[in-house]
Design an enzyme around this catalytic site. Structure first.
Site, short mmCIF file in Angstrom:
data_model
loop_
_atom_site.label_atom_id
_atom_site.label_comp_id
_atom_site.label_asym_id
_atom_site.label_seq_id
_atom_site.Cartn_x
_atom_site.Cartn_y
_atom_site.Cartn_z
N ASP A 46 -1.22 -6.04 -0.04
CA ASP A 46 -0.35 -5.88 -0.89
C ASP A 46 -0.61 -6.01 -2.40
OD1 ASP A 46 0.23 -7.69 -1.42
OD2 ASP A 46 2.06 -7.95 -0.74
N ARG A 86 13.96 -5.78 -2.17
CA ARG A 86 13.83 -6.50 -3.00
C ARG A 86 13.30 -5.66 -4.61
NH1 ARG A 86 8.03 -9.61 -2.55
NH2 ARG A 86 6.96 -7.78 -1.71
#
Length: 547
Positions: free
Chosen positions: A447, A165
């Site tokens: 996160d 990613r």
């Protein structure tokens, strides 16, 4: 160490051993080509985001685009997934540090999403070391011994399929400039990985696979399609070699699922319900509307109506088009040293995965190796084939409506919810400034996305003069004092650690700026990135420039 940079390319980051093998003249030339061809289009799309937000703030409605009705009505499918991406029932995600890469690849999951985005703070060293780690893992040259534990790590033969990613379109990579302008973080992460590894991946019977984050429209998907085509042409790869899964983690993207698949139909494999960023995007894009204020973030689960509708729509559209509909991440992680708490966390994950597989998702995410068998057991029991793409649609299920996607759930704003948002945001931002992007806080994996929800809620609650269930008015003065108090309490946990205390204070200052500002900052990582790149002034003197 000396780099021979192509004309117009400046590298501002420090050069550690091994970095020169990644920042080769040829690789930098490839990056420069990506920048020169696509930067104007990227900037135009970022401007379009702002224009669209201004329209929403003035009362415009999100809706399914009229101009793409033919795409939604048409009978077409995407290119079938390659063999090693047919079965993705459990994927593990995490940052690109060396230990995580080995443990994730060996976890027993079908795939590993190596994350340069929300789970990795974009320190120069994190990014370059991450590229080295992935290169070495692909070539099975990553074996190493942990200095603290003495444990030796190496990648097994039956390793998970690697998916990378890159960062979103909104982020720059300020350590590399092309013709005086910062390179896109997306193109930096994508370009270095595909350039260095496409041949080695082919030799292993696989290819460069990607997760694409934070897309807001079909136009942003089209840009990725053009980038993929350009890279394939430059590297001599067959069309469709590069494959992607798009994270549906913005509210506008939920209205353009068919269109995103269509734009990427030669390269796309599926869509993923990026639930935490999606909640953040819901707040951000509807931030000017009092009727869309959300309750405590702990109350906004996948079972509330607007989140359930989003999941159903992703599944329905993907399966109609022959694509995977991937589930998302439960924030619960194993609890060491507390059997009761660990059992409760495991059961939360189990129920989350059971809901996903029964709804029709083709796979799911976990954040910890110990949760791989938990999720795998659920999907093995309820999904007998490699995926559920061919599962017949429920003839009685009506299409998801605009109203269902936008309806705010009921629930309370509480004193605890306010304090928890502040605490998590400060702790996360402080860790991010220190180089960590995935942070366990009170037995939950946080996160950037979950921290974004926390600070966005605080901003919105203040803006609409909300009060908690207990009667506390959420004013600017209250938040300013509460942030200071919680900052001090966190600092008290680490007495004598001056550097860490300073970082915690910086995090609190960043949070105050975000929460108390009249304007909403698009991403908290933007002012935080300003802090970690504040020393960048001139190209490294250890670099020579090509004539």
């Amino acid at each position: 160490m000396t780099l021979i940079a192509p004309s117009g390319v400046e590298v501002l980051g420090h050069l550690e051993p091994g970095y020169g093998d990644i920042l080769t003249h040829e690789a930098l030339t490839f990056l420069a080509g990506l920048h020169r061809r696509f930067e104007k289009r990227r900037q135009s799309l970022l401007r379009y985001r702002k224009e669209r937000q201004a329209e929403l703030d003035q009362g415009a409605l999100l809706m399914f685009p009229h101009e793409t009705a033919d795409i939604r009505a048409g009978e077409w499918t995407v290119r079938p997934a390659p063999a090693d991406l047919q079965d993705r029932r459990v994927e593990i995600t995490g940052p690109v540090d060396r230990k995580m890469v080995v443990n994730a690849l060996n976890s027993g999951a079908k795939c590993f999403m190596a994350d340069f985005e929300d789970a990795t703070a974009p320190l120069w060293s994190n990014l370059l070391d991450g590229q080295i780690n992935l290169r070495d893992a692909i070539r099975r040259e990553i074996d190493f011994t942990d200095e603290k534990s003495g444990k030796r790590y190496q990648v097994n033969d039956d390793a998970a399929v690697l998916i990378v990613r890159p960062r979103g379109w909104h982020l720059d990579e300020r350590h590399v400039h092309i013709n005086g302008h910062a390179l896109s973080g997306s193109l930096f992460d994508f370009g270095l990985y595909v350039f260095h590894n496409h041949a080695a991946l082919k030799a292993r019977g696989t290819a460069p696979y990607f997760y694409l984050p934070k897309l807001e429209s079909r136009l942003e998907a089209r840009l990725w399609s053009l980038v993929f085509q350009h890279a394939e042409d430059e590297l001599g790869l067959e069309r469709g070699t590069l494959r992607a899964t798009v994270l549906i983690e913005t509210l506008p993207a939920a209205f353009e699922l068919d269109e995103i698949l269509y734009e990427l139909k030669d390269h796309i494999v599926g869509l993923n319900c990026g639930r935490w960023d999606y909640i953040f995007s819901y707040i951000k894009r509807l931030r000017s509307r009092a009727e869309h204020v959300l309750p405590d973030r702990s109350a906004v689960t996948m079972t509330v109506p607007f989140m359930a509708a989003y999941s159903r729509r992703v599944i329905s559209v993907c399966h109609r088009r022959g694509a995977h509909a991937m589930g998302g991440m439960s924030a619960f992680i194993p609890v060491k040293g507390d059997k009761k708490a660990n059992a409760a966390a495991t059961e939360q994950v189990r129920q989350d995965k059971l809901r996903e597989v029964k709804n029709g998702h083709d796979g799911t995410w976990v954040a910890h190796p110990d949760l791989v068998p938990v999720a795998m057991e659920i999907f093995d029991q309820h999904m007998k084939g490699p995926n559920q793409i061919d599962r017949p649609a429920d003839p009685h299920e009506l299409p998801v409506t605009t109203q269902q996607l936008l309806a705010a759930p009921e629930g309370d704003i509480t004193d605890h919810g306010v304090s928890d948002n502040i605490d998590v945001a400060i702790r996360y931002i402080a860790a991010w400034l220190g180089g960590r992007g995935a942070v366990p806080i009170r037995n939950l994996m946080e996160d950037a996305a979950t921290a974004e929800i926390a600070r966005a809620q605080l901003w919105q609650w203040r803006r609409f003069d909300k009060s908690t269930k207990e009667g506390t008015a959420i004013t600017a003065a209250f938040l300013e004092n509460k942030i200071a108090d919680i900052c001090a309490a966190i600092q008290d946990e680490v007495p004598g650690q001056d550097e860490l205390c300073d970082r915690i204070q910086t995090a609190a200052d960043i949070l105050s700026g975000l929460v108390l500002s009249d304007e909403f900052t698009e991403f908290l990582t933007l002012p935080a990135y300003d802090r970690i790149t504040a020393e960048l002034k001139a190209p490294m003197r250890l670099m020579e420039f090509e004539d």
